[in-house]
Design a protein around this motif. Structure first.
Motif, PDB file in Angstrom:
ATOM      1  N   PRO A 183       0.823  -1.220   0.000  1.00 20.43           N
ATOM      2  CA  PRO A 183       0.000   0.000   0.000  1.00 20.43           C
ATOM      3  C   PRO A 183       0.851   1.262   0.000  1.00 20.43           C
ATOM      4  N   SER A 227       3.133  -0.961   5.674  1.00 14.42           N
ATOM      5  CA  SER A 227       3.535  -0.105   6.791  1.00 14.42           C
ATOM      6  C   SER A 227       2.451   0.873   7.210  1.00 14.42           C
ATOM      7  N   ALA A 228       1.747   1.429   6.222  1.00 11.41           N
ATOM      8  CA  ALA A 228       0.755   2.466   6.522  1.00 11.41           C
ATOM      9  C   ALA A 228      -0.373   1.948   7.407  1.00 11.41           C
ATOM     10  N   THR A 229      -0.620   0.655   7.396  1.00 16.05           N
ATOM     11  CA  THR A 229      -1.696   0.089   8.218  1.00 16.05           C
ATOM     12  C   THR A 229      -1.204  -0.320   9.603  1.00 16.05           C
ATOM     13  N   ASP A 245      -2.569   1.400  14.328  1.00 17.12           N
ATOM     14  CA  ASP A 245      -2.801   0.467  15.442  1.00 17.12           C
ATOM     15  C   ASP A 245      -1.728   0.593  16.511  1.00 17.12           C
ATOM     16  N   TYR A 276       0.302  -7.081   8.954  1.00 14.08           N
ATOM     17  CA  TYR A 276      -0.614  -6.112   8.353  1.00 14.08           C
ATOM     18  C   TYR A 276      -0.399  -6.090   6.842  1.00 14.08           C
ATOM     19  N   ARG A 277      -1.179  -5.274   6.161  1.00 18.46           N
ATOM     20  CA  ARG A 277      -1.034  -5.132   4.707  1.00 18.46           C
ATOM     21  C   ARG A 277      -0.252  -3.848   4.393  1.00 18.46           C
TER      22      ARG A 277
END
Length: 227
Positions: free
Chosen positions: A44, A192-194, A198, A189-190
């Motif tokens: 992403p 780094s941005a996700t 969290d 996660y999908r």
């Protein structure tokens, strides 16, 4: 312009090393490029691979005299985008921003990869990034020693997030567990941005990721500490 088939091999350890790759067996052409070039990022937007790709795209476009369009195709630890490039027409107009995961680790981690790494031809190493362990600013874990002591005392309770299975952050996390005798739960996660939202919200205890996206984003917001 003539495309070189020469491989550029570099990097060491578990550094994340984005590199450019194209589908193998490039065909000879009378003119290249004769249209826009697509640079596929298999993660992403917002992560180190994406940021690197956008810098490369801008400069490559100026060199080639054609638009270089960044195309984010995330999923399956980078395999979806990589598979698309591996099976693309090998005319030089489709490039892949690889990582250590998509170019090396995944083939040993997954038994049913949709593409062969040998289907890609490496062009150049374009970046080399260190990985860091980051915790929220309000975390009770103030030092790396604090982290290890709690991980050993409360095995299986701490969590660490990474951009996905097979990424350098994942490998670093497992290496950390192996060398310290700890049991920290991996949360993939999908990209780094996700991971960062969290982490800052306290849904995971720590993140292990490339220095630019994790460290700079969280610390500039005054919300994280990295080691």
């Amino acid at each position: 312009m003539t495309l070189s088939r020469r491989l550029v091999l570099a990097g060491s350890g578990l550094l994340a090393a984005p590199l450019l790759a194209v589908p193998g067996l490039l065909r000879a052409q009378t003119t290249f490029p004769n249209r826009a070039v697509r640079l596929v990022v298999p993660f992403p937007g917002g992560g180190a691979t994406d940021v690197t790709a956008r810098v490369v795209a801008e400069r490559l476009s100026a060199m080639l005299g054609q638009p270089v369009v960044v195309d984010n195709r995330p999923g399956a630890g980078g395999m979806l985008g990589s598979d698309m490039v591996a099976k693309a027409d090998p005319d030089g107009h489709t490039l892949l921003m690889c990582t250590i995961g998509t170019a090396s680790i995944n083939q040993f981690l997954y038994s049913n990869m949709p593409y062969q790494v040998s289907a890609l031809t490496e062009l150049a190493l374009v970046n080399s990034l260190a990985n860091v362990v980051t915790v929220p600013a309000d975390s009770p874990l103030k030092t790396f020693k604090d982290l290890l002591e709690k991980a050993k005392a409360q095995k299986g309770t701490l969590t660490y997030g990474t951009p996905g299975n097979g990424t350098s952050g994942h490998m670093c996390g497992e290496l950390l567990k192996s060398r310290t005798g700890t049991d920290i739960i991996h949360v993939p996660y999908r990209g780094s941005a996700t991971v960062i939202p969290d982490l800052l919200a306290g849904r995971i205890d720590m993140a292990i990721d490339n220095l630019p996206p994790t460290c700079r984003t969280s610390t500039r917001a005054g919300c994280g500490r990295s080691r």
